[in-house]
Design a protein around this motif. Structure first.
Motif: not given
Length: 304
Positions: A73-101
């Protein structure tokens, strides 16, 4: 059960997590995602431990009956967190939130695939509706564009979508862990595992953050721990089916913070796609509640 208190705690947790994401976004142009994961995870641990000590649950709350389950769970969750954080550098916050849904929608699919859960036409239709919304949000970012901005935005969209996929897989592991593990243990060992795994990215470009960036990252970690506590507490106070739909209040907070903090103005396309995703998510939650009530009636009828 105190439903109003549960809803208030849920909304507070949603706001805290969005503020946390905005702090990560504020540093994302300079601080690598792996380093952000370290701060987010490491500084959440003292908050979680202090909470367990205050509740008198430290000894029992940190007992791990399925260590390998926590690891995966830690390995998969860390990948999810890292990819999400990386995406914040490229996209607006609302867009990242919407895709995360997309994560809870994909959880329905993965639960059927890996846990053998029964998924019928209603939920399949809701998932299809939600994924249509995800495609609407993604479409402008994935259109072929010769300029560098278009390429980086498409890359960012793929990062966030990949994070949603791994977040859904992490939820599948959590569903298995809840049968043997306490919620406190799941939260604590995820933070511990994510902290350790984030150090693997150290040779790949960690930077020396400025004092402002350090303050933002430490605050993000503390807020991450606080958000987990508020989230856990909300489910102690009210049924999951009641508080779960309030996850989607994060879009309101993301729109406000994105506009006032980052001057991000959402497009009508993004808002329309997000509306479809939210509708699908609420329909799935409503269906889960109906099925839960039906199962409760059947159990009551079978009780002598």
């Amino acid at each position: 059960m105190r439903p109003l208190r549960g809803i208030a705690l849920k909304l507070a947790s949603v706001l805290v997590f969005i503020v946390m994401a905005s702090l990560i976004k504020a540093t994302a142009q300079h601080v690598p995602a792996g380093q952000a994961v370290f701060f987010r995870s490491a500084f959440a641990i003292p908050v979680i431990v202090a909470w367990l000590v205050w509740r008198g649950e430290l000894a029992t709350g940190l007992r791990a009956n399925a260590p390998m389950g926590h690891l995966w769970r830690g390995v998969v969750g860390t990948l999810a967190m890292g990819l999400g954080f990386a995406g914040l550098a490229y996209l607006p916050l609302p867009e990242v939130t919407a895709i995360g849904y997309a994560a809870p929608l994909l959880t329905v699919v993965f639960a059927a695939m890996f846990l053998g859960e029964d998924v019928r036409a209603f939920r399949i239709s809701a998932v299809a509706l939600g994924m249509t919304g995800v495609l609407i949000v993604l479409a402008p970012r994935l259109s072929i564009s010769p300029d560098k901005a278009g390429t980086t935005e498409a890359f960012g969209a793929m990062l966030v979508l990949g994070g949603a996929v791994f977040a859904a897989l992490a939820q599948v592991f959590v569903r298995k862990l809840v049968y043997t593990e306490k919620t406190a243990a799941i939260v604590f060992y995820f933070s511990l595992t994510a902290t350790a795994l984030s150090l693997i990215t150290l040779p790949f470009g960690w930077v020396w953050p400025t004092p402002t960036e350090s303050g933002l990252l430490v605050t993000a970690g503390l807020l991450g721990g606080l958000g987990q506590i508020l989230l856990t507490s909300s489910y102690r106070e009210a049924d999951a089916s009641l508080v779960a739909p309030f996850d989607y209040a994060s879009m309101i907070f993301a729109l406000l913070i994105g506009y006032f903090a980052f001057a991000e103005i959402p497009s009508w396309t993004m808002l329309g796609g997000a509306a479809l995703i939210v509708t699908a998510g609420v329909l799935i939650i409503w269906r889960e509640r109906q099925l839960g009530l039906e199962r409760a009636k059947q159990r009551k009828a079978m009780t002598p």
